[in-house]
Enzyme design. Sequence first.
Site, PDB file in Angstrom:
ATOM      1  N   GLY A  22       9.473 -43.005 -17.012  1.00  0.00           N
ATOM      2  CA  GLY A  22      10.621 -43.015 -16.117  1.00  0.00           C
ATOM      3  C   GLY A  22      10.541 -44.197 -15.185  1.00  0.00           C
ATOM      4  N   GLN A  70      12.234 -49.406  -7.871  1.00  0.00           N
ATOM      5  CA  GLN A  70      10.959 -49.926  -8.390  1.00  0.00           C
ATOM      6  C   GLN A  70      11.100 -51.343  -8.944  1.00  0.00           C
ATOM      7  OE1 GLN A  70      10.077 -46.146 -10.772  1.00  0.00           O
ATOM      8  NE2 GLN A  70       8.059 -46.869 -10.193  1.00  0.00           N
ATOM      9  N   CYS A 107       2.486 -43.220 -11.420  1.00  0.00           N
ATOM     10  CA  CYS A 107       3.698 -43.977 -11.115  1.00  0.00           C
ATOM     11  C   CYS A 107       3.436 -45.450 -11.415  1.00  0.00           C
ATOM     12  CB  CYS A 107       4.046 -43.786  -9.637  1.00  0.00           C
ATOM     13  SG  CYS A 107       5.498 -44.705  -9.112  1.00  0.00           S
ATOM     14  N   LEU A 108       4.410 -46.102 -12.033  1.00  0.00           N
ATOM     15  CA  LEU A 108       4.250 -47.528 -12.355  1.00  0.00           C
ATOM     16  C   LEU A 108       4.070 -48.378 -11.091  1.00  0.00           C
ATOM     17  CD1 LEU A 108       6.959 -47.813 -15.161  1.00  0.00           C
ATOM     18  CD2 LEU A 108       4.475 -47.836 -15.478  1.00  0.00           C
ATOM     19  N   HIS A 110      10.231 -36.608  -9.910  1.00  0.00           N
ATOM     20  CA  HIS A 110       9.521 -37.810  -9.456  1.00  0.00           C
ATOM     21  C   HIS A 110      10.494 -38.990  -9.297  1.00  0.00           C
ATOM     22  CE1 HIS A 110       5.932 -40.670  -9.719  1.00  0.00           C
ATOM     23  NE2 HIS A 110       6.959 -41.470  -9.894  1.00  0.00           N
ATOM     24  N   GLU A 111      11.330 -39.203 -10.316  1.00  0.00           N
ATOM     25  CA  GLU A 111      12.235 -40.363 -10.278  1.00  0.00           C
ATOM     26  C   GLU A 111      13.325 -40.183  -9.218  1.00  0.00           C
ATOM     27  OE1 GLU A 111      11.192 -42.919 -11.653  1.00  0.00           O
ATOM     28  OE2 GLU A 111       9.749 -41.971 -12.976  1.00  0.00           O
ATOM     29  N   HIS A 168      12.210 -41.146  -5.831  1.00  0.00           N
ATOM     30  CA  HIS A 168      12.220 -42.599  -5.574  1.00  0.00           C
ATOM     31  C   HIS A 168      13.533 -43.048  -4.930  1.00  0.00           C
ATOM     32  CE1 HIS A 168       8.553 -44.345  -7.197  1.00  0.00           C
ATOM     33  NE2 HIS A 168       8.677 -43.724  -8.349  1.00  0.00           N
TER      34      HIS A 168
HETATM   35 NI    NI Z   1       7.231 -43.514  -9.796  1.00  0.00          NI
END
Ligand code: NI
Length: 163
Positions: free
Chosen positions: A46, A51, A89-90, A131-132, A135
């Site tokens: 995701g 991000q 998380c990226l 999670h997304e 953000h």
């Molecule tokens: Ni993330």
Amino acid sequence: MAIRTIREIGDDILTKKCKEVKELTPRVQELIEDMFDTMYATNGVGLAAPQVGILKRIVVIDTTGEDPHVLINPRIIETDGEQTGHEGCLSVPGKTGVVTRPNHVKAIALNEKMEEYELEGMELLARCICHELDHLDGVMYTEKVEGDLMNLEDLEQEAEEEE
Ligand code: NI
């Protein structure tokens, strides 16, 4: 196809609230394509627009590699159950932490044609939606971690030792 630079924890943009998307402009379409490219190139499941440095309410998700979803202006309308497990998380490379999330989530969003649809998920997909969407409100999973963040490598090693 373009892979965008992923912003990492400590970057202010990750703590800001994103704005609603009002119109599907060519720029927004390009952003969505680039978000998919960036997510697949980094083996993510995701990715949220902040991000890659864009404060718009757009998320892309694909938890299996063949189930892509774009969620524009998404909101969660139903949750139930609970799951506690590792999350990453990226924007927090190499780290993981334990987070409790609902086990079942139903969200409503616009798709890539600005048509409203519902996305319902269990387990990993439910976790990913939560999670997304966090953000988009400037919330990082690190704020919700139970206990300490750990290195992904250590977790992988533990799993190997258990086998
Ligand atoms: Ni993330």
